[in-house]
Design an enzyme around this catalytic site. Structure first.
Site, mmCIF file in Angstrom:
data_model
loop_
_atom_site.group_PDB
_atom_site.id
_atom_site.type_symbol
_atom_site.label_atom_id
_atom_site.label_comp_id
_atom_site.label_asym_id
_atom_site.label_seq_id
_atom_site.Cartn_x
_atom_site.Cartn_y
_atom_site.Cartn_z
ATOM 1 N N HIS A 213 -7.453 1.207 1.857
ATOM 2 C CA HIS A 213 -7.201 2.654 1.879
ATOM 3 C C HIS A 213 -8.236 3.292 2.796
ATOM 4 C CE1 HIS A 213 -4.183 3.440 -1.436
ATOM 5 N NE2 HIS A 213 -4.309 2.134 -1.429
ATOM 6 N N CYS A 244 -3.512 6.220 -5.811
ATOM 7 C CA CYS A 244 -3.328 5.573 -7.115
ATOM 8 C C CYS A 244 -3.459 6.637 -8.180
ATOM 9 C CB CYS A 244 -4.374 4.485 -7.328
ATOM 10 S SG CYS A 244 -4.325 3.805 -9.007
HETATM 11 ZN ZN ZN Z 1 -2.945 0.927 -2.356
#
Ligand code: ZN
Length: 311
Positions: A213, A244
């Site tokens: 990320h 998330c």
């Molecule tokens: Zn991810």
């Protein structure tokens, strides 16, 4: 030790799963089909199309079986789905997906928040998934993704020794492949080089992918560090969408078009058509109107010096 760098890398598009699961809106199935078709046309040969989680928990991904069926009609496409447990895996086998990904959090706190299970209970679930797959004779690759491998917003530090223990355990119980994921954007290139290097010693060629990320701007640097460490397969999402729900502040996978550009600029073959990806990104901006999009290359476009054969 990994083999010397061959000049090829693969990118798995995860925007339809990692990206959409973090958005409140539900993208119509017809739009997702168009997205899949365009992603395939731009050269993507591996796409995570959704997740077999209970539809009431994630209505955005309730059409996953339908998308697997559609994606299977696109030539040469490797169709991946995420599953949280055995029940999800059974739906994946039924759908005909080529591969399933079971996330296994190295952070105890994240594991409890995300799957309501401790990491060792998730390992038992993985074992049951492999057994069920073999019992059914399903041709579905079982991958275990070690998430929060570089740290966790809930727990803080995650011990590399714990990550390596889980990698070894997942392979011992029969998972075909493992990958490491920086779910919350805590990794840095030095940590990536070190952990992937050590994980290679444990897993060898069954360590096959990296998931980063760009939460703090180090996403592409981490991709490069993993590439240098020997990784050849990278998750990414178009326009860097993603996050998330149980990792507060986590946002944005590395952008597919940026990763494609990174490799193209180094002369590494990915099979991806960067201008086509940029066109799809513009289209995505309309489909996801009002949602934050990320990435870099789209702002300035491709440089004139980019090798024609690479672009
Ligand atoms: Zn991810």
């Amino acid at each position: 030790m990994p083999a010397p760098n061959p000049p090829a890398a693969a990118v798995r598009e995860v925007g339809l799963r990692d990206g959409l699961q973090s958005l409140a809106r539900t993208v119509p199935t017809a739009t997702k089909r168009e997205w899949l078709r365009a992603a395939h046309a731009a050269g993507l040969r591996e796409i995570e199309v959704g997740s077999f989680v209970p539809p009431k928990l994630m209505p955005q991904l309730a059409d996953t079986a339908e998308l697997v069926a559609f994606a299977k009609t696109l030539p040469g496409l490797n169709v991946t789905v995420l599953v949280p447990n055995l029940k999800g895996a059974e739906r994946a086998f039924e759908s005909g997906a080529d591969a399933l990904l079971l996330p296994l959090s190295a952070s105890h706190a994240h594991s409890l928040a995300n799957l309501r299970k401790a990491p060792d209970d998730v390992l038992r679930e993985a074992e049951a998934i492999v057994a069920r797959r073999d019992e059914l004779g399903a041709r579905c690759h079982v991958e275990v993704g070690i998430s929060t491998a570089f740290g966790c917003t809930l727990q803080g530090r995650v011990e590399p020794a714990e990550v390596l223990r889980l990698v070894r355990a997942a392979l011992d119980l029969g998972a075909d492949e493992v990958g490491l994921a920086d779910t919350v954007g805590y990794a840095d290139p030095a940590a990536v080089a070190s952990l992937f290097g050590r994980a290679f010693e444990v897993a060898g060629e069954r360590l096959t992918w990296a998931h980063f990320h760009d939460t703090r701007g180090l996403g592409l640097a981490n991709v490069y560090a993993a590439w240098q460490a020997g990784m050849r397969r990278f998750d990414a999402s178009l326009a860097g969408i993603g996050g998330c729900p149980h990792a507060p502040g986590a946002s944005g996978n590395v952008a597919t078009e940026d990763v494609a550009y990174l490799f193209a600029s180094m002369g590494v073959v990915t099979g991806l058509d960067v201008p086509a990806l940029l066109a799809l990104r513009r289209q995505l901006g309309q489909w996801l109107d009002g949602e934050p999009l990320h990435g870099h290359v789209w702002r300035a476009g491709l440089p004139k010096t980019l090798r024609a054969e690479a672009a």
